[in-house]
Design an enzyme around this catalytic site. Structure first.
Site, PDB file in Angstrom:
ATOM      1  N   SER A 207       0.851  -1.186   0.000  1.00 23.66           N
ATOM      2  CA  SER A 207       0.000   0.000   0.000  1.00 23.66           C
ATOM      3  C   SER A 207       0.890   1.240   0.000  1.00 23.66           C
ATOM      4  O   SER A 207       1.917   1.271   0.670  1.00 23.66           O
ATOM      5  CB  SER A 207      -0.866   0.023   1.261  1.00 23.66           C
ATOM      6  OG  SER A 207      -1.620  -1.152   1.335  1.00 23.66           O
TER       7      SER A 207
ATOM      8  N   HIS B  72      -5.511  -4.149  -4.741  1.00 22.79           N
ATOM      9  CA  HIS B  72      -4.356  -5.038  -4.880  1.00 22.79           C
ATOM     10  C   HIS B  72      -4.364  -5.789  -6.221  1.00 22.79           C
ATOM     11  O   HIS B  72      -3.837  -6.897  -6.307  1.00 22.79           O
ATOM     12  CB  HIS B  72      -4.300  -6.044  -3.725  1.00 22.79           C
ATOM     13  CG  HIS B  72      -3.743  -5.484  -2.446  1.00 22.79           C
ATOM     14  ND1 HIS B  72      -2.422  -5.615  -2.081  1.00 22.79           N
ATOM     15  CD2 HIS B  72      -4.316  -4.771  -1.465  1.00 22.79           C
ATOM     16  CE1 HIS B  72      -2.220  -5.019  -0.920  1.00 22.79           C
ATOM     17  NE2 HIS B  72      -3.364  -4.494  -0.522  1.00 22.79           N
TER      18      HIS B  72
ATOM     19  N   HIS C 152      -2.321 -12.208   0.482  1.00 23.97           N
ATOM     20  CA  HIS C 152      -2.033 -12.291   1.914  1.00 23.97           C
ATOM     21  C   HIS C 152      -2.546 -13.626   2.440  1.00 23.97           C
ATOM     22  O   HIS C 152      -3.503 -14.187   1.921  1.00 23.97           O
ATOM     23  CB  HIS C 152      -2.732 -11.139   2.647  1.00 23.97           C
ATOM     24  CG  HIS C 152      -2.298  -9.782   2.191  1.00 23.97           C
ATOM     25  ND1 HIS C 152      -2.798  -9.186   1.052  1.00 23.97           N
ATOM     26  CD2 HIS C 152      -1.406  -8.905   2.713  1.00 23.97           C
ATOM     27  CE1 HIS C 152      -2.222  -8.003   0.899  1.00 23.97           C
ATOM     28  NE2 HIS C 152      -1.378  -7.814   1.890  1.00 23.97           N
TER      29      HIS C 152
ATOM     30  N   TYR D  60      -4.301 -14.117   5.002  1.00 23.19           N
ATOM     31  CA  TYR D  60      -5.684 -14.043   5.486  1.00 23.19           C
ATOM     32  C   TYR D  60      -6.721 -14.244   4.381  1.00 23.19           C
ATOM     33  O   TYR D  60      -7.897 -14.437   4.651  1.00 23.19           O
ATOM     34  CB  TYR D  60      -5.945 -12.712   6.219  1.00 23.19           C
ATOM     35  CG  TYR D  60      -5.767 -11.474   5.372  1.00 23.19           C
ATOM     36  CD1 TYR D  60      -6.686 -11.107   4.391  1.00 23.19           C
ATOM     37  CD2 TYR D  60      -4.664 -10.644   5.560  1.00 23.19           C
ATOM     38  CE1 TYR D  60      -6.514  -9.972   3.620  1.00 23.19           C
ATOM     39  CE2 TYR D  60      -4.483  -9.510   4.816  1.00 23.19           C
ATOM     40  CZ  TYR D  60      -5.411  -9.185   3.836  1.00 23.19           C
ATOM     41  OH  TYR D  60      -5.229  -8.068   3.076  1.00 23.19           O
ATOM     42  N   GLU D  61      -6.284 -14.192   3.130  1.00 17.24           N
ATOM     43  CA  GLU D  61      -7.237 -14.424   2.039  1.00 17.24           C
ATOM     44  C   GLU D  61      -7.597 -15.904   1.922  1.00 17.24           C
ATOM     45  O   GLU D  61      -8.504 -16.259   1.171  1.00 17.24           O
ATOM     46  CB  GLU D  61      -6.663 -13.889   0.725  1.00 17.24           C
ATOM     47  CG  GLU D  61      -6.567 -12.371   0.724  1.00 17.24           C
ATOM     48  CD  GLU D  61      -5.918 -11.822  -0.524  1.00 17.24           C
ATOM     49  OE1 GLU D  61      -6.563 -11.853  -1.581  1.00 17.24           O
ATOM     50  OE2 GLU D  61      -4.753 -11.377  -0.448  1.00 17.24           O
TER      51      GLU D  61
ATOM     52  N   ALA E 190       2.408  -1.600   4.158  1.00 13.66           N
ATOM     53  CA  ALA E 190       1.882  -0.635   5.133  1.00 13.66           C
ATOM     54  C   ALA E 190       1.836  -1.363   6.468  1.00 13.66           C
ATOM     55  O   ALA E 190       1.599  -2.569   6.508  1.00 13.66           O
ATOM     56  CB  ALA E 190       0.495  -0.181   4.728  1.00 13.66           C
TER      57      ALA E 190
ATOM     58  N   MET F  39       0.540  -7.447   7.986  1.00 13.94           N
ATOM     59  CA  MET F  39      -0.060  -8.743   7.614  1.00 13.94           C
ATOM     60  C   MET F  39       0.653  -9.379   6.427  1.00 13.94           C
ATOM     61  O   MET F  39       0.070 -10.200   5.717  1.00 13.94           O
ATOM     62  CB  MET F  39      -1.549  -8.543   7.290  1.00 13.94           C
ATOM     63  CG  MET F  39      -2.349  -7.884   8.409  1.00 13.94           C
ATOM     64  SD  MET F  39      -4.036  -7.560   7.917  1.00 13.94           S
ATOM     65  CE  MET F  39      -4.598  -6.466   9.238  1.00 13.94           C
ATOM     66  N   SER F  40       1.907  -8.988   6.190  1.00  8.48           N
ATOM     67  CA  SER F  40       2.600  -9.523   5.009  1.00  8.48           C
ATOM     68  C   SER F  40       4.100  -9.583   5.269  1.00  8.48           C
ATOM     69  O   SER F  40       4.551  -9.483   6.406  1.00  8.48           O
ATOM     70  CB  SER F  40       2.318  -8.618   3.794  1.00  8.48           C
ATOM     71  OG  SER F  40       2.921  -7.347   3.992  1.00  8.48           O
TER      72      SER F  40
ATOM     73  N   ASN G 198      -0.527   4.034  10.112  1.00  7.51           N
ATOM     74  CA  ASN G 198      -1.330   4.364  11.297  1.00  7.51           C
ATOM     75  C   ASN G 198      -0.552   3.908  12.526  1.00  7.51           C
ATOM     76  O   ASN G 198       0.339   3.071  12.419  1.00  7.51           O
ATOM     77  CB  ASN G 198      -2.672   3.601  11.257  1.00  7.51           C
ATOM     78  CG  ASN G 198      -2.445   2.088  11.130  1.00  7.51           C
ATOM     79  OD1 ASN G 198      -2.136   1.583  10.050  1.00  7.51           O
ATOM     80  ND2 ASN G 198      -2.576   1.377  12.227  1.00  7.51           N
TER      81      ASN G 198
END
Ligand code: HPA
Length: 274
Positions: free
Chosen positions: A32, A63, A85, A87-88, A115, A213-214, A237
């Site tokens: 990102s 993405h 990722h 989580y997919e 990110a 997450m990556s 963030n």
């Protein structure tokens, strides 16, 4: 005995070789904030992931996936626009398949970007963080299963995943370009939910400076294959509980996009020196 994962990598490489004989030196995974990075590349060829047999295609908005082959300055690169990722729902072997494919195409260096949520209290949203080590214990190790000897050794050393020389180039380049670059340890969690404040506190106690997450699984698979790895996180963030702000994917994306031009400038200047 034939190894399914090894054969899948080879099938993807063969499919790419039917389209282009481009020889990349540097592989770049765009996270990102680097969605427009293609503008920095003198593009020679693009291959949508969906053209490659069994290649994992992202389900996340923003993405959309393809390989971009071309030049950053004089340096031949292959860029991943979009990544999948864990989580997919893909097996971890599919999550790291692109890194293995890019190495098999000849890339010697893997430049990972993402990110991340900032944990270190000296960080601010919008900062860039050079990754100097990682914590990977919350996601499956991508090397679990029969070792693929063609890729690397059974028990690879992880004491220096993020190449010291590349890190020096990145730090010097940031300094030369007056880009503030923080440095720290990135922890990969599975997602897709953001971490709870208690989890973020735990990660901080464990030594993590940022969470995402990556990236780490890709770094492990690439290091296993002998690639020189480096990575930069865009702190989009502060992680949950560090501030009182609730987190949303849209806000993360927006914040990462805002850092985009500076991130692009740094990545481009670094790749030219690799
Ligand atoms: N946590 C996990 N992944 C992220 C975050 C976060 O706070 N921000 C961007 N990716």
């Amino acid at each position: 005995m034939a190894n399914e994962i090894y054969e899948k990598v080879n099938r993807c490489v063969e499919a790419i070789r039917k389209v282009t004989d481009f020889q990349p030196k540097v592989a770049i995974t765009l996270g990102s904030g680097l969605g427009n990075y293609a503008e920095q590349i003198d593009i020679k060829c693009e291959i949508p992931y969906s053209d490659l047999p069994g290649f994992p295609v992202s389900t996340v908005p923003g993405h959309a996936g393809k390989f971009i082959f071309g030049y950053v300055g004089d340096v031949p690169v292959v860029c991943m626009k979009g990544r999948v990722h864990y989580y997919e729902g893909y097996p971890i072997s599919d999550v790291v398949l692109p890194a293995r494919v890019m190495k098999s195409l000849g890339a010697e260096i893997l430049f990972l970007t993402n990110a991340a949520g900032g944990i270190n209290s000296t960080f601010d949203a919008g900062d860039l963080m050079l990754i100097n080590d990682h914590i990977s214990l919350f996601v499956p190790n991508p090397l679990i299963g029969p070792n693929i000897d063609e890729f690397g050794t059974r028990f690879p050393d992880m004491s220096a995943v993020y190449d010291k020389e590349l890190r020096k180039i990145i730090k010097d380049t940031a300094l030369d370009n007056k880009i503030l670059l923080k440095e720290g340890i990135y922890a990969q969690c599975t997602g897709p939910s953001f971490e709870s404040p208690a989890e973020v506190r735990m990660l901080g106690i464990l030594g993590a400076d940022a969470v995402g997450m990556s990236t780490v699984v890709e770094a492990i698979a690439a290091h296993h294959m002998g690639m020189r790895v480096c990575g930069i996180s865009c702190v989009s963030n502060m992680a949950a509980g560090i501030t009182n702000e609730p987190l949303s994917h849209e806000d993360v994306q927006k914040a990462a996009d805002k850092t985009g031009p500076m991130f692009e400038k740094l990545v481009t200047a670094c790749v030219k020196k690799f």
